[in-house]
Design an enzyme around this catalytic site. Structure first.
Site, short mmCIF file in Angstrom:
data_model
loop_
_atom_site.label_atom_id
_atom_site.label_comp_id
_atom_site.label_asym_id
_atom_site.label_seq_id
_atom_site.Cartn_x
_atom_site.Cartn_y
_atom_site.Cartn_z
N LYS A 80 0.92 -1.20 -0.09
CA LYS A 80 -0.01 -0.03 0.11
C LYS A 80 0.75 0.99 0.03
O LYS A 80 1.77 1.33 0.70
CB LYS A 80 -0.88 -0.02 1.56
CG LYS A 80 -1.70 1.06 1.44
CD LYS A 80 -3.23 0.97 1.02
CE LYS A 80 -4.08 2.02 0.77
NZ LYS A 80 -3.65 2.97 -0.37
N LYS A 104 5.38 2.43 8.24
CA LYS A 104 4.33 3.30 8.46
C LYS A 104 3.25 2.28 8.98
O LYS A 104 2.62 2.37 10.02
CB LYS A 104 3.83 4.23 7.42
CG LYS A 104 4.44 5.55 7.38
CD LYS A 104 3.75 6.50 6.36
CE LYS A 104 4.78 7.47 5.76
NZ LYS A 104 4.14 8.56 5.05
N LYS A 116 5.08 1.88 -3.38
CA LYS A 116 5.27 3.45 -3.89
C LYS A 116 5.13 3.53 -5.09
O LYS A 116 5.78 2.77 -5.83
CB LYS A 116 6.43 4.16 -3.23
CG LYS A 116 6.30 5.68 -2.88
CD LYS A 116 5.08 5.96 -2.18
CE LYS A 116 4.97 7.23 -1.72
NZ LYS A 116 4.44 7.69 -0.33
N THR A 200 -3.67 13.26 6.91
CA THR A 200 -2.33 13.36 7.17
C THR A 200 -2.14 14.58 7.98
O THR A 200 -1.22 14.33 9.20
CB THR A 200 -1.65 13.56 6.00
OG1 THR A 200 -1.94 12.41 4.85
CG2 THR A 200 0.09 13.37 6.10
N ASN A 231 -0.90 19.65 0.48
CA ASN A 231 -2.10 19.11 1.03
C ASN A 231 -1.97 19.11 2.72
O ASN A 231 -2.74 19.63 3.75
CB ASN A 231 -2.64 17.78 0.54
CG ASN A 231 -3.55 16.99 1.48
OD1 ASN A 231 -3.05 16.65 2.62
ND2 ASN A 231 -4.64 16.63 0.99
N SER A 358 -6.58 5.74 4.65
CA SER A 358 -6.81 5.02 3.30
C SER A 358 -7.03 3.36 3.80
O SER A 358 -7.90 2.92 3.10
CB SER A 358 -5.26 4.80 2.70
OG SER A 358 -5.16 5.96 1.90
#
Ligand code: GLU
Length: 424
Positions: A80, A104, A116, A200, A231, A358
């Site tokens: 992910k 993470k 990624k 985030t 963001n 997510s």
């Protein structure tokens, strides 16, 4: 191969990111008591796919873009992580970013490994239709290695919910069934989750609050500098402002603003463009370098990699540094900040709110039943507080800095899962 000096310095910087991450993983695994073979497994992604994407540009010419998808480790579950569109994307950078996603996921305890993606392009210079063709082309190119139970992409630098929507549509057309669980960070109308857009920044806010408690001060009245107004940086400035903190500095790719009396955050948010640019409207700007060294209590690098280095770390005035960006502080700088008694909350913990929500989005897509914003926020709060505490306690009991503690927490589950599977 002929490369210009900018390109090769970019490659060197990305290589440094990867090698420094590998050195912390090595130390974390050895502190956890694993053999060298575990490090050999985890030091690089299991898979990296390079793709070439031909795109018909608006002027009729075809331009061929290069993209990557790295899948670090899938022992715990599907991989992910986001997809970035940036002119300085390199394969090494995408590899390092995929490792950070594994960490993470381990820190906030999600059933995922890390992945990624990236495309070398400058979306600031592309039209909407060109971006759509590029996004769809990338999905066609990587479609065989991704999917809701294999590898689930998301937004990252310069990608957003519209790009996720095009990608989801392309994937659903290829598979011939609606696949909202293929990608997260989608618009709400297409199965996105409430709270994902701000997740985030919410996660960073919770880490700042918890870190301030450890240092014995309140957010109310604290002076905050936020580097980057994308963001994460923009929402974070808003949340800090709403919590009563004084946001004294912000920046974008072109410059920085600093006012010891506090900036008018609502005005800046209103005037920023979708790439987070706002300082061009002002003449009294300072440099990003000056901003990082300016007077404040809390410094939040929320832009790109390698911003706090051995050169500026001795001059940082903040008591707490919380990394909202991926990889903003070098290892030498981490050492200097720690020695100076500055509490550094590392990226793999501080920015994990995004992937956490997510995960909530993917769960909602899989079950077809959707949660309210309050439910999402309550769940995120619990996850972030628990994860912060876990990393902080590890750093205290093992007498290591917060980055190494976070790597120890993050690597543990992935190493265990790899061992149970009989890989190592
Ligand atoms: N790109 C974000 C990150 O670096 C989010 C990843 C995700 O939501 O999967 O954490």
């Amino acid at each position: 191969m002929v490369t210009n000096s900018n390109e090769s310095s970019q490659q060197t910087e990305s290589l440094n990111l990867l090698t420094s991450t590998q050195s912390v993983i090595k130390e974390a695994l050895s502190k956890l008591g694993y053999q060298e073979s575990m490090y050999e497994l985890l030091k690089e992604p299991l898979r990296v796919l390079t793709v070439r994407i031909p795109v018909r540009m608006d002027n009729g010419e075809v331009k061929v873009f290069t993209g990557y998808r790295a899948q670090h480790n899938d022992a715990v579950g599907p991989t992910k992580g986001g997809i970035r569109f940036h002119p300085e994307v390199t394969e090494e950078e995408v590899k390092a970013l995929s490792i950070w996603m594994s960490l993470k996921a381990g820190i906030v305890d999600l059933p995922y490994g890390g992945g990624k993606g990236g495309i070398i392009c400058d979306p600031r210079e592309m039209s909407f239709p060109e971006l759509e063709r590029l996004s769809r082309g990338y999905v066609r190119a990587i479609s065989q290695v991704v999917g809701p139970t294999k590898d689930i992409p998301a937004p990252d630098v310069f990608t957003n919910s519209q790009i996720m929507a095009w990608m989801m549509d392309e994937y659903s057309c290829i598979r011939e069934f609606d696949s909202p669980g293929f990608i997260t960070g989608k618009p709400i109308a297409l199965g996105g989750s409430h709270g994902r857009e701000t997740a985030t920044a919410k996660g960073v806010t919770i880490c700042i609050r918890e870190a301030a408690k450890k240092r014995g001060f309140e957010l109310n009245g604290a002076r905050v500098v936020v580097q980057g107004f994308g963001n994460a940086g923009a929402y974070l400035s808003k949340f800090m402002h709403d919590a009563g903190a004084k946001v004294v500095g912000i920046s974008d790719a072109y410059g920085a603003l600093y006012d010891p009396n506090g900036l008018d955050i609502d005005y800046l948010l209103d005037r920023r463009d979708s790439f987070g640019t706002v300082t061009k409207l002002f003449s009294n700007t300072i440099t990003n370098k000056e901003l990082l060294e300016s007077e404040c209590d809390i410094l939040v690098p929320a832009a790109i990699e390698n911003q706090i280095t051995a050169q500026n770390a001795p001059h940082i005035k903040a008591a707490i540094v919380v990394e909202a960006a991926n990889g903003p502080t070098t290892l030498e700088a981490t050492k200097i900040l720690t020695e100076r008694g500055i509490l550094l909350v590392p990226d793999v913990l501080a920015s994990a709110g995004g992937v956490t929500v997510s995960y909530f989005e993917w769960v909602q897509n899989n079950q077809g039943y959707y949660w309210s914003e309050e439910e999402v926020e309550e769940k995120l709060e619990k996850v972030m507080v628990r994860s912060f505490e876990n990393v902080y306690t590890t750093s205290q009991t093992r007498r290591v800095n917060m980055r190494l503690a976070a790597y120890m927490v993050g690597a543990r589950k992935m190493a265990e899962a790899s061992r149970f599977r009989g890989w190592v």
